[in-house]
Design a protein around this motif. Sequence first.
Motif, PDB file in Angstrom:
ATOM      1  N   ASN A   1      15.038  -3.954   9.021  1.00 19.29           N
ATOM      2  CA  ASN A   1      13.825  -4.765   8.999  1.00 19.29           C
ATOM      3  C   ASN A   1      12.636  -4.016   9.579  1.00 19.29           C
ATOM      4  O   ASN A   1      11.531  -4.057   9.031  1.00 19.29           O
ATOM      5  CB  ASN A   1      14.059  -6.068   9.760  1.00 19.29           C
ATOM      6  CG  ASN A   1      14.612  -7.172   8.885  1.00 19.29           C
ATOM      7  OD1 ASN A   1      13.867  -7.876   8.217  1.00 19.29           O
ATOM      8  ND2 ASN A   1      15.928  -7.305   8.861  1.00 19.29           N
ATOM      9  N   LEU A   2      12.855  -3.321  10.688  1.00 17.72           N
ATOM     10  CA  LEU A   2      11.764  -2.568  11.291  1.00 17.72           C
ATOM     11  C   LEU A   2      11.279  -1.454  10.369  1.00 17.72           C
ATOM     12  O   LEU A   2      10.084  -1.141  10.337  1.00 17.72           O
ATOM     13  CB  LEU A   2      12.207  -2.000  12.641  1.00 17.72           C
ATOM     14  CG  LEU A   2      12.475  -3.041  13.744  1.00 17.72           C
ATOM     15  CD1 LEU A   2      12.965  -2.342  15.013  1.00 17.72           C
ATOM     16  CD2 LEU A   2      11.225  -3.862  14.030  1.00 17.72           C
ATOM     17  N   TRP A   3      12.199  -0.868   9.616  1.00 21.45           N
ATOM     18  CA  TRP A   3      11.809   0.173   8.669  1.00 21.45           C
ATOM     19  C   TRP A   3      10.910  -0.402   7.578  1.00 21.45           C
ATOM     20  O   TRP A   3       9.847   0.153   7.273  1.00 21.45           O
ATOM     21  CB  TRP A   3      13.065   0.789   8.045  1.00 21.45           C
ATOM     22  CG  TRP A   3      12.775   1.916   7.088  1.00 21.45           C
ATOM     23  CD1 TRP A   3      11.726   2.784   7.127  1.00 21.45           C
ATOM     24  CD2 TRP A   3      13.534   2.267   5.928  1.00 21.45           C
ATOM     25  NE1 TRP A   3      11.796   3.671   6.085  1.00 21.45           N
ATOM     26  CE2 TRP A   3      12.895   3.385   5.327  1.00 21.45           C
ATOM     27  CE3 TRP A   3      14.705   1.767   5.362  1.00 21.45           C
ATOM     28  CZ2 TRP A   3      13.383   3.990   4.176  1.00 21.45           C
ATOM     29  CZ3 TRP A   3      15.200   2.382   4.215  1.00 21.45           C
ATOM     30  CH2 TRP A   3      14.534   3.466   3.634  1.00 21.45           C
ATOM     31  N   VAL A   4      11.310  -1.529   6.997  1.00 20.55           N
ATOM     32  CA  VAL A   4      10.494  -2.159   5.951  1.00 20.55           C
ATOM     33  C   VAL A   4       9.130  -2.536   6.500  1.00 20.55           C
ATOM     34  O   VAL A   4       8.087  -2.267   5.878  1.00 20.55           O
ATOM     35  CB  VAL A   4      11.220  -3.383   5.370  1.00 20.55           C
ATOM     36  CG1 VAL A   4      10.298  -4.163   4.428  1.00 20.55           C
ATOM     37  CG2 VAL A   4      12.495  -2.965   4.646  1.00 20.55           C
ATOM     38  N   LEU A   5       9.112  -3.148   7.673  1.00 17.59           N
ATOM     39  CA  LEU A   5       7.834  -3.559   8.273  1.00 17.59           C
ATOM     40  C   LEU A   5       6.958  -2.353   8.586  1.00 17.59           C
ATOM     41  O   LEU A   5       5.747  -2.362   8.336  1.00 17.59           O
ATOM     42  CB  LEU A   5       8.094  -4.370   9.542  1.00 17.59           C
ATOM     43  CG  LEU A   5       8.762  -5.734   9.348  1.00 17.59           C
ATOM     44  CD1 LEU A   5       9.152  -6.335  10.689  1.00 17.59           C
ATOM     45  CD2 LEU A   5       7.847  -6.679   8.587  1.00 17.59           C
ATOM     46  N   GLY A   6       7.568  -1.299   9.125  1.00 12.82           N
ATOM     47  CA  GLY A   6       6.793  -0.115   9.481  1.00 12.82           C
ATOM     48  C   GLY A   6       6.185   0.578   8.280  1.00 12.82           C
ATOM     49  O   GLY A   6       5.093   1.169   8.379  1.00 12.82           O
ATOM     50  N   GLN A   7       6.860   0.497   7.129  1.00 14.18           N
ATOM     51  CA  GLN A   7       6.365   1.151   5.918  1.00 14.18           C
ATOM     52  C   GLN A   7       5.248   0.366   5.231  1.00 14.18           C
ATOM     53  O   GLN A   7       4.558   0.918   4.365  1.00 14.18           O
ATOM     54  CB  GLN A   7       7.519   1.342   4.935  1.00 14.18           C
ATOM     55  CG  GLN A   7       8.595   2.302   5.397  1.00 14.18           C
ATOM     56  CD  GLN A   7       8.097   3.728   5.492  1.00 14.18           C
ATOM     57  OE1 GLN A   7       7.433   4.238   4.596  1.00 14.18           O
ATOM     58  NE2 GLN A   7       8.390   4.377   6.609  1.00 14.18           N
TER      59      GLN A   7
ATOM     60  N   PRO B   1       5.803  -7.784   3.180  1.00 17.65           N
ATOM     61  CA  PRO B   1       6.480  -6.506   3.462  1.00 17.65           C
ATOM     62  C   PRO B   1       7.579  -6.181   2.449  1.00 17.65           C
ATOM     63  O   PRO B   1       7.671  -5.044   1.966  1.00 17.65           O
ATOM     64  CB  PRO B   1       7.039  -6.714   4.871  1.00 17.65           C
ATOM     65  CG  PRO B   1       6.094  -7.681   5.501  1.00 17.65           C
ATOM     66  CD  PRO B   1       5.719  -8.622   4.393  1.00 17.65           C
ATOM     67  N   ARG B   2       8.386  -7.152   2.090  1.00 10.81           N
ATOM     68  CA  ARG B   2       9.457  -6.901   1.122  1.00 10.81           C
ATOM     69  C   ARG B   2       8.874  -6.589  -0.258  1.00 10.81           C
ATOM     70  O   ARG B   2       9.335  -5.673  -0.949  1.00 10.81           O
ATOM     71  CB  ARG B   2      10.405  -8.104   1.054  1.00 10.81           C
ATOM     72  CG  ARG B   2      11.524  -7.954   0.044  1.00 10.81           C
ATOM     73  CD  ARG B   2      12.655  -8.941   0.323  1.00 10.81           C
ATOM     74  NE  ARG B   2      12.201 -10.327   0.292  1.00 10.81           N
ATOM     75  CZ  ARG B   2      12.313 -11.141  -0.755  1.00 10.81           C
ATOM     76  NH1 ARG B   2      12.863 -10.690  -1.885  1.00 10.81           N
ATOM     77  NH2 ARG B   2      11.903 -12.394  -0.687  1.00 10.81           N
ATOM     78  N   ALA B   3       7.862  -7.357  -0.666  1.00 11.47           N
ATOM     79  CA  ALA B   3       7.251  -7.121  -1.967  1.00 11.47           C
ATOM     80  C   ALA B   3       6.616  -5.731  -2.034  1.00 11.47           C
ATOM     81  O   ALA B   3       6.767  -5.009  -3.031  1.00 11.47           O
ATOM     82  CB  ALA B   3       6.203  -8.198  -2.248  1.00 11.47           C
TER      83      ALA B   3
ATOM     84  N   ALA C   1       9.004   1.521  -4.009  1.00 11.69           N
ATOM     85  CA  ALA C   1      10.198   2.149  -4.576  1.00 11.69           C
ATOM     86  C   ALA C   1      10.102   2.262  -6.094  1.00 11.69           C
ATOM     87  O   ALA C   1      10.697   3.174  -6.693  1.00 11.69           O
ATOM     88  CB  ALA C   1      11.438   1.348  -4.180  1.00 11.69           C
ATOM     89  N   LEU C   2       9.348   1.377  -6.725  1.00 17.27           N
ATOM     90  CA  LEU C   2       9.178   1.400  -8.173  1.00 17.27           C
ATOM     91  C   LEU C   2       8.035   2.289  -8.620  1.00 17.27           C
ATOM     92  O   LEU C   2       7.783   2.432  -9.828  1.00 17.27           O
ATOM     93  CB  LEU C   2       8.944  -0.023  -8.691  1.00 17.27           C
ATOM     94  CG  LEU C   2      10.090  -1.024  -8.481  1.00 17.27           C
ATOM     95  CD1 LEU C   2       9.662  -2.413  -8.918  1.00 17.27           C
ATOM     96  CD2 LEU C   2      11.337  -0.581  -9.231  1.00 17.27           C
ATOM     97  N   GLY C   3       7.316   2.861  -7.672  1.00 19.53           N
ATOM     98  CA  GLY C   3       6.219   3.754  -8.014  1.00 19.53           C
ATOM     99  C   GLY C   3       4.908   3.066  -8.305  1.00 19.53           C
ATOM    100  O   GLY C   3       3.993   3.677  -8.872  1.00 19.53           O
TER     101      GLY C   3
ATOM    102  N   ARG D   1      15.259  -8.775   3.295  1.00 22.20           N
ATOM    103  CA  ARG D   1      14.823  -7.372   3.397  1.00 22.20           C
ATOM    104  C   ARG D   1      16.017  -6.430   3.433  1.00 22.20           C
ATOM    105  O   ARG D   1      15.988  -5.364   2.813  1.00 22.20           O
ATOM    106  CB  ARG D   1      13.963  -7.183   4.642  1.00 22.20           C
ATOM    107  CG  ARG D   1      12.608  -7.857   4.573  1.00 22.20           C
ATOM    108  CD  ARG D   1      11.847  -7.671   5.873  1.00 22.20           C
ATOM    109  NE  ARG D   1      10.735  -8.609   5.951  1.00 22.20           N
ATOM    110  CZ  ARG D   1      10.371  -9.236   7.063  1.00 22.20           C
ATOM    111  NH1 ARG D   1      11.033  -9.031   8.194  1.00 22.20           N
ATOM    112  NH2 ARG D   1       9.355 -10.065   7.055  1.00 22.20           N
ATOM    113  N   VAL D   2      17.040  -6.815   4.166  1.00 19.01           N
ATOM    114  CA  VAL D   2      18.243  -5.980   4.227  1.00 19.01           C
ATOM    115  C   VAL D   2      18.908  -5.923   2.851  1.00 19.01           C
ATOM    116  O   VAL D   2      19.323  -4.848   2.385  1.00 19.01           O
ATOM    117  CB  VAL D   2      19.219  -6.510   5.287  1.00 19.01           C
ATOM    118  CG1 VAL D   2      20.510  -5.687   5.277  1.00 19.01           C
ATOM    119  CG2 VAL D   2      18.585  -6.467   6.675  1.00 19.01           C
TER     120      VAL D   2
END
Length: 222
Positions: free
Chosen positions: A18-24, A145-147, A153-155, A182-183
């Motif tokens: 989750n922290l990775w997704v949020l941080g990105q 964040p998830r969207a 990832a899809l470019g 998110r996971v």
Amino acid sequence: MALGACLLLASLLFVGANLWVLGQTQGRIVHELPLCGPDRVGIVFGTSHWTRSGVRNPHFEARMSAASRLIRMGRVEHLLLSGDNRTRYYNEPVTMWRDLRGRQVRDEDMTLDYAGFSTFDTLVRARDVFGVERALLVTQAWHLPRALFIADALGLEVTGCAAPARPVAGLWRLQAREWVARVATLGDLYLWGREPYFLGPLEPLEIAPQAWQLPVEAPLAD
């Protein structure tokens, strides 16, 4: 001890993912509508018009309000309305279209995607069916964040526009579910190679000129 170690490791992985997704993604979420965009396309994610208790869904209301205001302010030129239409009795895109028409959004400024069964499906179809390469994502701040992560990832080149929020009962349940989602998204993208439920032929968006973009006819000479 082994069970405890496994639970600790799973918890660390869960929180870390989750922290990775949020941080990105957090740096690309805008919380003030006048500062969102400008972009040619705004992708509006579908949700139910009504809650299970039979009242109007405040998250639907917030997304429609944000989408119509973005059009009026010229922050986006066209709306891609993507949602679930699995049965004849449940049609998120048409419901969004009707609501936005009531908010004076022109028909030519909206395209309906009837196979946006999930955030993942919506974004894959935006790229592969509607030819979108760059867009503004319109939804709640906890969903963005998830969207955004999926779009990356899809470019796709995207930023997020958070629909204005107000206190809502049970919001913590949605936020907790989003942590789990998110996971699961990381698994979809990097482990089991998820594919969208349904694609189709390419249908590039037809973006009509806005009123302020139309040429002004010269007055007739006397």
